[in-house]
Design a protein around this motif. Structure first.
Motif, PDB file in Angstrom:
ATOM      1  N   PHE A 153      -1.693 -31.191  46.495  1.00  0.00           N
ATOM      2  CA  PHE A 153      -2.711 -30.644  45.604  1.00  0.00           C
ATOM      3  C   PHE A 153      -4.000 -31.385  45.866  1.00  0.00           C
ATOM      4  CE2 PHE A 153      -5.449 -30.797  41.908  1.00  0.00           C
ATOM      5  CZ  PHE A 153      -5.652 -29.443  41.711  1.00  0.00           C
TER       6      PHE A 153
ATOM      7  N   ILE B 267      -2.627 -21.153  43.871  1.00  0.00           N
ATOM      8  CA  ILE B 267      -1.277 -21.697  44.000  1.00  0.00           C
ATOM      9  C   ILE B 267      -0.609 -20.899  45.116  1.00  0.00           C
ATOM     10  CG2 ILE B 267       0.955 -22.049  42.877  1.00  0.00           C
ATOM     11  CD1 ILE B 267      -0.580 -21.876  40.175  1.00  0.00           C
TER      12      ILE B 267
ATOM     13  N   GLY C 232       3.978 -29.808  49.058  1.00  0.00           N
ATOM     14  CA  GLY C 232       3.827 -30.828  48.025  1.00  0.00           C
ATOM     15  C   GLY C 232       2.436 -31.438  48.051  1.00  0.00           C
TER      16      GLY C 232
ATOM     17  N   PHE D  19      -2.118 -31.552  39.855  1.00  0.00           N
ATOM     18  CA  PHE D  19      -2.490 -30.167  39.532  1.00  0.00           C
ATOM     19  C   PHE D  19      -2.633 -29.988  38.014  1.00  0.00           C
ATOM     20  CE2 PHE D  19      -0.596 -25.914  38.458  1.00  0.00           C
ATOM     21  CZ  PHE D  19      -1.714 -25.154  38.746  1.00  0.00           C
ATOM     22  N   ILE D  20      -1.636 -30.431  37.269  1.00  0.00           N
ATOM     23  CA  ILE D  20      -1.671 -30.294  35.809  1.00  0.00           C
ATOM     24  C   ILE D  20      -2.838 -31.079  35.223  1.00  0.00           C
ATOM     25  CG2 ILE D  20      -0.431 -30.851  33.672  1.00  0.00           C
ATOM     26  CD1 ILE D  20       2.174 -30.178  35.261  1.00  0.00           C
TER      27      ILE D  20
ATOM     28  N   GLU E 116       6.204 -33.947  45.823  1.00  0.00           N
ATOM     29  CA  GLU E 116       6.529 -33.019  44.740  1.00  0.00           C
ATOM     30  C   GLU E 116       5.966 -33.430  43.386  1.00  0.00           C
ATOM     31  OE1 GLU E 116      10.693 -31.722  43.732  1.00  0.00           O
ATOM     32  OE2 GLU E 116      10.648 -31.275  45.892  1.00  0.00           O
ATOM     33  N   ALA E 117       6.349 -34.610  42.920  1.00  0.00           N
ATOM     34  CA  ALA E 117       5.968 -35.046  41.576  1.00  0.00           C
ATOM     35  C   ALA E 117       4.476 -35.351  41.476  1.00  0.00           C
ATOM     36  CB  ALA E 117       6.787 -36.267  41.168  1.00  0.00           C
TER      37      ALA E 117
ATOM     38  N   SER F  95       1.927 -34.289  43.344  1.00  0.00           N
ATOM     39  CA  SER F  95       1.063 -33.114  43.477  1.00  0.00           C
ATOM     40  C   SER F  95       1.106 -32.262  42.207  1.00  0.00           C
ATOM     41  CB  SER F  95       1.435 -32.284  44.707  1.00  0.00           C
ATOM     42  OG  SER F  95       2.741 -31.770  44.597  1.00  0.00           O
ATOM     43  N   MET F  96       2.281 -32.134  41.616  1.00  0.00           N
ATOM     44  CA  MET F  96       2.412 -31.360  40.374  1.00  0.00           C
ATOM     45  C   MET F  96       1.607 -32.022  39.250  1.00  0.00           C
ATOM     46  SD  MET F  96       3.537 -28.780  38.647  1.00  0.00           S
ATOM     47  CE  MET F  96       4.869 -27.997  39.503  1.00  0.00           C
TER      48      MET F  96
ATOM     49  N   PHE G 278      -3.037 -25.754  45.174  1.00  0.00           N
ATOM     50  CA  PHE G 278      -1.718 -26.371  45.061  1.00  0.00           C
ATOM     51  C   PHE G 278      -0.779 -25.677  46.040  1.00  0.00           C
ATOM     52  CE2 PHE G 278       2.232 -26.795  42.168  1.00  0.00           C
ATOM     53  CZ  PHE G 278       2.606 -27.986  42.772  1.00  0.00           C
TER      54      PHE G 278
ATOM     55  N   ILE H  71       2.968 -25.575  47.187  1.00  0.00           N
ATOM     56  CA  ILE H  71       4.278 -25.990  46.688  1.00  0.00           C
ATOM     57  C   ILE H  71       5.159 -26.551  47.799  1.00  0.00           C
ATOM     58  CG2 ILE H  71       6.398 -25.170  45.579  1.00  0.00           C
ATOM     59  CD1 ILE H  71       4.547 -23.109  44.084  1.00  0.00           C
TER      60      ILE H  71
END
Length: 175
Positions: free
Chosen positions: A124, A90, A122, A146-147, A139-140, A142-143, A117, A119
């Motif tokens: 991943f 990260i 944005g 990642f999760i 943003e959304a 890639s997050m 990832f 940040i």
């Protein structure tokens, strides 16, 4: 730090997700802990700028990936992905294109991170322990990618548990 049954260990690891019902031990202070490799669900190397810290991040990933979560029996057939600790990088700053992440960090190798990832960008890109790919831009997205990748990696190894008996030889060699 993380140690495996063969006595191989890492230095400082930035963050980990522990497997349920696992054990870790305090070392040198209340904030430093020693984790058994089989008790680690995932490890994370956190950097502020991958442009200047790429080599450092990849060296730490290689150190973590050198450990095995457990030692299979001599004639046991295992899926290699269950032996390695899923490891992710990260970083706040870093590449701005997914292709660059793939080329610089995710070439097929057991020593590469499962995902990276970024940040600020944005971005991943990653491959879960089960071999499936996740990519996200923005943003959304890639997050979530990642999760999802971390989650699938955890699910893939969830059936494996830490057998403390595998660590007995480490103690007897120290006495």
């Amino acid at each position: 730090a993380i140690i495996d049954e063969k006595g191989r260990e890492t230095g400082h690891v930035d963050a980990i997700i522990e497997q349920p019902f696992s054990l870790s031990f305090p070392i040198s202070s209340d904030t430093n802990r020693l984790y058994l490799a089989g008790a680690v669900g995932a490890a994370f190397e956190i950097k502020s700028d991958l442009y200047t810290q790429e080599k450092e991040a990849l060296n730490k990933v290689e150190e973590i990936k050198a450990l095995h979560r457990y030692s299979p029996d001599k004639d046991e057939i295992v899926e290699f992905g269950t032996l390695l600790i899923p490891t992710f990088i990260i970083s706040f700053k870093g590449p701005k294109k997914i292709k660059t992440l793939e080329d610089n960090f995710l070439k097929p190798s057991n020593q590469n991170p499962n995902g990276v990832f970024i940040i600020e960008s944005g971005l991943f890109c990653g491959r879960a322990s089960d071999g499936t790919w996740d990519k996200g831009k923005g943003e959304a997205e890639s997050m979530l990618a990642f999760i999802a990748c971390v989650n699938r990696s955890l699910e893939y190894i969830e059936s494996e548990s830490t057998d403390l008996r595998g660590y007995i030889d480490l103690l007897s060699s120290k006495t």
